[in-house]
Enzyme design. Structure first.
Site, short mmCIF file in Angstrom:
data_model
loop_
_atom_site.label_atom_id
_atom_site.label_comp_id
_atom_site.label_asym_id
_atom_site.label_seq_id
_atom_site.Cartn_x
_atom_site.Cartn_y
_atom_site.Cartn_z
N ARG A 1 -6.32 -10.57 2.30
CA ARG A 1 -5.52 -11.46 3.15
C ARG A 1 -6.37 -12.04 4.27
O ARG A 1 -6.20 -13.20 4.66
CB ARG A 1 -4.34 -10.70 3.75
N TRP B 1 0.82 -1.22 0.00
CA TRP B 1 0.00 0.00 0.00
C TRP B 1 0.85 1.26 0.00
O TRP B 1 0.58 2.21 -0.74
CB TRP B 1 -0.95 -0.02 1.18
N GLY C 1 -10.60 3.40 3.26
CA GLY C 1 -11.65 3.06 2.30
C GLY C 1 -11.35 1.77 1.57
O GLY C 1 -10.31 1.15 1.77
N LYS D 1 -13.67 -4.36 10.08
CA LYS D 1 -14.09 -5.13 8.90
C LYS D 1 -13.22 -6.35 8.69
O LYS D 1 -13.66 -7.34 8.09
CB LYS D 1 -14.12 -4.22 7.66
N GLU E 1 -3.45 -7.97 9.41
CA GLU E 1 -3.77 -7.13 10.57
C GLU E 1 -4.92 -7.68 11.40
O GLU E 1 -5.02 -7.41 12.60
CB GLU E 1 -4.11 -5.71 10.11
N LYS F 1 -4.52 0.11 9.24
CA LYS F 1 -5.83 -0.19 9.82
C LYS F 1 -5.70 -1.14 11.01
O LYS F 1 -5.10 -2.20 10.90
CB LYS F 1 -6.74 -0.81 8.75
#
Length: 329
Positions: free
Chosen positions: A252, A11, A132, A188, A278, A101
């Site tokens: 992932r 990222w 997002g 999420k 994560e 995140k």
């Protein structure tokens, strides 16, 4: 404008492309010398894609001195340690944008809270999150993507919106609900685990829809607990990121859920993964939080039992189905 990105993984390096597409000058920092070398050769360190007009260094002080805007793109488990290093090296105020995140285990703190705790106030100019539904695999190909820049400072949110928006493929909205955006983006991942398990065990779309609906309700419980705006649950970092993470082949966390269903332990998954997942740390943090504050989060409880306690799926599923009858809301 000059911008520093801390962390040149999938990222971080992809966001470097976004920023250079907008004619900014970007310097990436990473302790992984292989990543640094690839970037300086004009290659993305993770994907088979070019990364032009971007430089990378392995010296943190050099990276911090390069610009007044620091993008944080590192796994949550390293965040506090990194920020402590940064705090020791800063001599002038910096603005921070977090794109990682999760929440911190034990403390249950969000990244914005850790930053305020570690970076001295005179050296912290501004803070925003950029969240997002955004798989790096698609953004690097310049496929249409929408994000949200959240900050308690509306002017800074607008600045980040303009900085990262690319007319051809990336649009950024703004939000004042920093709390809600951070919590939704973390939660999420837990639902993605469970959806991966459901799909691997050949449950139908009905069960997946039920998981998403009840999961969104638990997400709103957490956002309310942290004093965020429940409406954020329906936004890009909430429902949007949930769809991407829970249903995508790139996810992932979804793929980790499928492996859990196959009998692979979470530790085996972590040990064999080349990229950070994560969701495991986030799940543990939310589970400890709901125990401490007596929150009703049955999906969190079930997820913890499946992943950390290795309880049989059939047992956990039966417990969920035997919960007392109640009104939906």
């Amino acid at each position: 404008m000059k911008i520093t990105i801390i962390g040149s993984g999938a990222w971080g390096s992809t966001l470097a492309q976004v920023l250079t597409d907008n004619n900014n000058q970007v310097l990436l920092y990473d302790i992984n010398l292989s990543y640094v070398e690839k970037i300086n050769q004009g290659k993305h360190p993770i994907f088979n894609a070019p990364l032009v007009n971007v430089k990378a260094v392995s010296c943190l002080k050099q990276a911090l001195d390069y610009s007044d805007l620091i993008v944080l793109s590192v796994p949550m488990k390293f965040m506090r340690h990194l920020l402590k290093q940064i705090a020791l090296m800063l001599t002038t105020p910096k603005s921070f944008v977090n794109v990682s995140k999760g929440i911190e285990p034990l403390t249950f703190l969000r990244v914005s809270e850790i930053v305020k705790q570690v970076i001295p106030a005179p050296l912290l100019a501004n803070f925003a999150s950029l969240m997002g539904p955004s798989h790096a695999e698609e953004v690097i190909l310049r496929k249409l993507t929408l994000l949200t820049a959240a900050s308690s400072n509306p002017a800074f949110a607008l600045e980040i919106q303009k900085l990262f928006s690319c007319p051809n493929y990336l649009k950024v909205y703004t939000s004042s609900d920093l709390v809600g955006n951070e919590i939704c983006s973390a939660f999420k991942n837990v639902l993605a685990f469970i959806n991966g398990i459901l799909v691997a065990k050949n449950f139908g779309i009905n069960s997946q829809a039920a998981l998403m609906s009840r999961g969104i309700l638990e997400m709103s419980v957490l956002v309310t607990f942290y004093q965020g705006n429940p409406q954020t649950v329906l936004g890009l970092p909430g429902l949007g990121d949930l769809i991407v993470t829970a249903f995508s082949k790139y996810s992932r966390n979804f793929n980790a859920g499928a492996k859990i269903a196959a009998g692979i332990t979470y530790q085996q998954i972590i040990d064999s993964s080349l990229q950070t997942i994560e969701g495991f740390q986030t799940l543990n943090a939310f589970y400890q939080l709901q125990l401490k504050h007596n929150l009703d989060l049955p999906i969190i409880q079930a997820s913890y039992q499946l992943i950390f306690e290795s309880k049989p799926f059939e047992t956990v599923f039966a417990t969920l189905m035997q919960r007392p009858f109640k009104s939906e809301f």
